[in-house]
Enzyme design. Structure first.
Site, PDB file in Angstrom:
ATOM      1  N   VAL A  11       0.828  -1.206   0.000  1.00  0.00           N
ATOM      2  CA  VAL A  11       0.000   0.000   0.000  1.00  0.00           C
ATOM      3  C   VAL A  11       0.860   1.253   0.000  1.00  0.00           C
ATOM      4  O   VAL A  11       0.691   2.153  -0.823  1.00  0.00           O
ATOM      5  CB  VAL A  11      -0.952   0.007   1.214  1.00  0.00           C
ATOM      6  CG1 VAL A  11      -1.713   1.327   1.294  1.00  0.00           C
ATOM      7  CG2 VAL A  11      -1.918  -1.164   1.134  1.00  0.00           C
ATOM      8  N   ASP A  30      10.614   4.123   5.923  1.00  0.00           N
ATOM      9  CA  ASP A  30      10.484   2.796   6.516  1.00  0.00           C
ATOM     10  C   ASP A  30      11.604   2.601   7.523  1.00  0.00           C
ATOM     11  O   ASP A  30      12.710   3.117   7.327  1.00  0.00           O
ATOM     12  CB  ASP A  30      10.556   1.706   5.433  1.00  0.00           C
ATOM     13  CG  ASP A  30       9.911   0.408   5.884  1.00  0.00           C
ATOM     14  OD1 ASP A  30      10.464  -0.240   6.791  1.00  0.00           O
ATOM     15  OD2 ASP A  30       8.850   0.047   5.348  1.00  0.00           O
ATOM     16  N   THR A 121      -5.656  -0.346   6.875  1.00  0.00           N
ATOM     17  CA  THR A 121      -6.989  -0.807   7.258  1.00  0.00           C
ATOM     18  C   THR A 121      -7.042  -0.936   8.773  1.00  0.00           C
ATOM     19  O   THR A 121      -6.301  -1.726   9.370  1.00  0.00           O
ATOM     20  CB  THR A 121      -7.300  -2.161   6.596  1.00  0.00           C
ATOM     21  OG1 THR A 121      -7.182  -2.028   5.182  1.00  0.00           O
ATOM     22  CG2 THR A 121      -8.702  -2.622   6.941  1.00  0.00           C
ATOM     23  N   PHE A 150      -8.032   0.575  -1.865  1.00  0.00           N
ATOM     24  CA  PHE A 150      -8.797  -0.527  -2.441  1.00  0.00           C
ATOM     25  C   PHE A 150      -8.018  -1.191  -3.579  1.00  0.00           C
ATOM     26  O   PHE A 150      -8.607  -1.780  -4.478  1.00  0.00           O
ATOM     27  CB  PHE A 150     -10.144  -0.025  -2.957  1.00  0.00           C
ATOM     28  CG  PHE A 150     -11.024   0.555  -1.878  1.00  0.00           C
ATOM     29  CD1 PHE A 150     -11.776  -0.262  -1.063  1.00  0.00           C
ATOM     30  CD2 PHE A 150     -11.078   1.925  -1.678  1.00  0.00           C
ATOM     31  CE1 PHE A 150     -12.586   0.267  -0.070  1.00  0.00           C
ATOM     32  CE2 PHE A 150     -11.888   2.470  -0.687  1.00  0.00           C
ATOM     33  CZ  PHE A 150     -12.640   1.634   0.119  1.00  0.00           C
ATOM     34  N   GLU A 153      -3.380  -6.473  -5.370  1.00  0.00           N
ATOM     35  CA  GLU A 153      -2.023  -6.868  -5.718  1.00  0.00           C
ATOM     36  C   GLU A 153      -2.029  -7.492  -7.107  1.00  0.00           C
ATOM     37  O   GLU A 153      -2.912  -8.252  -7.459  1.00  0.00           O
ATOM     38  CB  GLU A 153      -1.483  -7.851  -4.684  1.00  0.00           C
ATOM     39  CG  GLU A 153      -1.275  -7.215  -3.328  1.00  0.00           C
ATOM     40  CD  GLU A 153      -0.784  -8.212  -2.282  1.00  0.00           C
ATOM     41  OE1 GLU A 153      -0.108  -9.177  -2.672  1.00  0.00           O
ATOM     42  OE2 GLU A 153      -1.091  -8.020  -1.099  1.00  0.00           O
ATOM     43  N   LYS A 202     -14.217   0.280   4.218  1.00  0.00           N
ATOM     44  CA  LYS A 202     -13.160  -0.651   3.804  1.00  0.00           C
ATOM     45  C   LYS A 202     -13.457  -2.066   4.273  1.00  0.00           C
ATOM     46  O   LYS A 202     -13.396  -3.031   3.498  1.00  0.00           O
ATOM     47  CB  LYS A 202     -11.806  -0.181   4.359  1.00  0.00           C
ATOM     48  CG  LYS A 202     -10.644  -1.142   4.063  1.00  0.00           C
ATOM     49  CD  LYS A 202     -10.492  -1.393   2.572  1.00  0.00           C
ATOM     50  CE  LYS A 202      -9.477  -2.486   2.267  1.00  0.00           C
ATOM     51  NZ  LYS A 202      -8.100  -2.080   2.511  1.00  0.00           N
ATOM     52  N   PHE A 247     -15.720 -11.480  -8.940  1.00  0.00           N
ATOM     53  CA  PHE A 247     -15.583 -12.304  -7.744  1.00  0.00           C
ATOM     54  C   PHE A 247     -16.585 -13.465  -7.713  1.00  0.00           C
ATOM     55  O   PHE A 247     -17.016 -13.899  -6.650  1.00  0.00           O
ATOM     56  CB  PHE A 247     -15.700 -11.450  -6.470  1.00  0.00           C
ATOM     57  CG  PHE A 247     -14.514 -10.564  -6.254  1.00  0.00           C
ATOM     58  CD1 PHE A 247     -13.449 -10.967  -5.475  1.00  0.00           C
ATOM     59  CD2 PHE A 247     -14.456  -9.319  -6.870  1.00  0.00           C
ATOM     60  CE1 PHE A 247     -12.336 -10.154  -5.305  1.00  0.00           C
ATOM     61  CE2 PHE A 247     -13.347  -8.499  -6.711  1.00  0.00           C
ATOM     62  CZ  PHE A 247     -12.289  -8.920  -5.923  1.00  0.00           C
ATOM     63  N   CYS A 258      -5.427  -9.213   2.753  1.00  0.00           N
ATOM     64  CA  CYS A 258      -6.605  -8.396   3.080  1.00  0.00           C
ATOM     65  C   CYS A 258      -7.810  -9.209   3.515  1.00  0.00           C
ATOM     66  O   CYS A 258      -8.294  -9.061   4.632  1.00  0.00           O
ATOM     67  CB  CYS A 258      -6.968  -7.523   1.878  1.00  0.00           C
ATOM     68  SG  CYS A 258      -5.760  -6.227   1.539  1.00  0.00           S
ATOM     69  N   LYS A 261      -7.571 -11.316   6.818  1.00  0.00           N
ATOM     70  CA  LYS A 261      -7.347 -10.432   7.965  1.00  0.00           C
ATOM     71  C   LYS A 261      -8.569  -9.559   8.244  1.00  0.00           C
ATOM     72  O   LYS A 261      -8.995  -9.418   9.406  1.00  0.00           O
ATOM     73  CB  LYS A 261      -6.124  -9.554   7.694  1.00  0.00           C
ATOM     74  CG  LYS A 261      -5.848  -8.473   8.729  1.00  0.00           C
ATOM     75  CD  LYS A 261      -4.559  -7.740   8.412  1.00  0.00           C
ATOM     76  CE  LYS A 261      -4.625  -6.906   7.171  1.00  0.00           C
ATOM     77  NZ  LYS A 261      -5.476  -5.696   7.315  1.00  0.00           N
TER      78      LYS A 261
END
Length: 445
Positions: A11, A30, A121, A150, A153, A202, A247, A258, A261
């Site tokens: 992300v 980071d 998220t 949204f 990957e 989300k 889907f 995602c 989790k």
């Protein structure tokens, strides 16, 4: 704008690079020095099509940089985006320790008005906690906002630059105006709402998509019993505008960072409010069970799996990514090992990541699809890489010891299998299962 993005995972890195592509000056931060060194050498730590050229172009243009210095980055920016991980705790709740650490460090670095945006998220109410934590460390004026991501990957760059919608949750008109201006070049579908609704959008979106996947997999299991074809069923369903075609692809279930989790986190959020989210619990149970259909079909063909060699094609949770988080391959390979089978596995890009997480116990990592299939008692397709779809089944048959193929992603069509002796099992397409001994039973009316 001058933007700092904290976190260089999927992300954070993709968002930062795409904001730079839009002409903003972006600093990606980071704590992992090795990752920042890698990025500063022009290397990309994740596999994401289209990302490398954008990084190179924007670094050369002076719009994109990478550092471990969070304080200096925050001080130099007017917009700070939090995009750190929120992995699941053992009880399914989201782990907010990285969020809390980032908030504290942002507070300590504040040197004027800034907008703090959360892309991670997070459970409903988290942004308010972020505001409280920052206030503990500064008296500067700031606003907070929730702008959930949204992206998918494998298509993350395209999804970021061409989003279906952008959700902006904030109680500040000043922040809303700034964020609308920032995102207006991406889409006309800008949804400005309160923070808690943005956080819930989300979770609700991912939970609904996970529900569609588990639903079509349940339909596929029924199709196998009654003799219907789930691909035709899904095609017919998809024309209904109330349902849509996305889907509705049957397989061995969802994985990744995602859906697993976020479904668990939403179940926990509901539970904390004394609400039993029965539907979503069933979605999770169906998804977990769907993975073991591969094992059941193998045992139907081979009987006892002890001493067998099983070829595995695909370790990533989906094609076009090297992400193996919660990939179905983990449970399937672990179960094969438990039952005494030896595994030969191949993935075009995800093998190294899988080895780091799983190890090498009971599994041989192969460098080609042919090597993974060679002299195997059966072959299982777990990820629908294009490379596998382009291989001729007749050639694959020659590699196998026994011509048994379990297609967990329905990558082959009937005409591709004609002229072969492959005993083929797919998901929800019993008419294509060449190993089916009896026709589907007549239904009692």
């Amino acid at each position: 704008m001058r933007i700092t993005v904290i976190g260089t995972g999927y992300v954070g890195l993709v968002s930062g690079v795409c904001f730079a592509e839009l002409g903003n000056r972006v600093i990606c931060v980071d704590k992992m020095e090795a990752k920042i060194d890698q990025l500063n050498r022009g290397e990309v730590p994740i596999y994401e099509p289209g990302l490398q050229p954008l990084i190179s172009a924007n670094r050369e243009a002076g719009r994109l940089s990478f550092t471990t210095d969070l304080r200096a980055s925050v001080e130099a920016s007017e917009l700070v985006i939090i995009a750190v991980g929120t992995p699941s705790l053992p009880n399914g709740q989201a782990n907010l320790s990285y969020i809390e650490q980032a908030a504290a460090e942002i507070g300590q670095a504040m040197n004027g008005y800034k907008i703090i945006v959360t892309k991670s998220t997070v459970p409903v109410g988290t942004n308010e906690r972020i505001r409280d934590m920052i206030r503990q460390h500064t008296e500067e004026v700031f606003d907070i906002a929730s702008v959930p991501e949204f992206l998918r990957e494998g298509t993350a760059v395209s999804d970021t630059l061409n989003p279906d919608r952008v959700v902006i949750g904030t109680d500040s008109a000043r922040a809303a105006e700034c964020l609308v201006e920032l995102h207006s070049r991406l889409t006309d579908h800008l949804i400005v709402t309160d923070i808690r609704s943005a956080e819930m959008i989300k979770y609700a979106s991912n939970a609904f998509l996970a529900t569609k996947i588990s639903f079509i997999n349940e339909i596929a299991n029924i199709c196998e019993k009654v003799g219907a074809d789930v691909t035709k069923v899904a095609y017919g369903m998809g024309f209904d505008k109330r349902i849509g075609s996305s889907f509705l692809k049957a397989g061995i279930g969802y994985g990744g960072s995602c859906f697993p989790k976020d479904t668990q986190a939403l179940i926990q959020i509901a539970g904390q409010m004394d609400y039993d989210f029965k539907l979503l619990k069933s979605v999770v149970d169906v998804n977990r069970e769907q993975r073991y259909n591969v094992i059941r079909k193998l045992e139907g063909l081979l009987g006892n799996l002890a001493g067998t060699t099983i070829g595995i094609w695909g370790l990533a949770f989906k094609p076009e990514t090297d992400d193996v988080r919660d990939a179905p391959a983990f449970e399937i390979i672990a179960e094969l090992h438990k039952r005494g089978a030896q595994v030969q596995a191949y993935d075009p890009v995800a093998a190294d990541n899988f080895r780091k997480e799983y190890g090498s116990d009971g599994i041989v990592y192969c460098s080609t699809a042919r090597e993974a299939a060679w002299q195997a008692d059966a072959l299982c397709i777990l990820t629908e890489w294009k490379e596998f779809q382009e291989l001729e089944p007749l050639e694959v048959e020659g590699w196998l010891k026994s011509p048994y193929l379990i297609d967990g992603r329905n990558i082959y069509e009937e005409e591709q299998l004609s002229g072969t002796n492959i005993v083929y099992y797919s998901v929800g397409r019993p008419g294509m299962n060449s190993g089916l001994k009896e026709p589907a039973p007549l239904l009692s009316l």
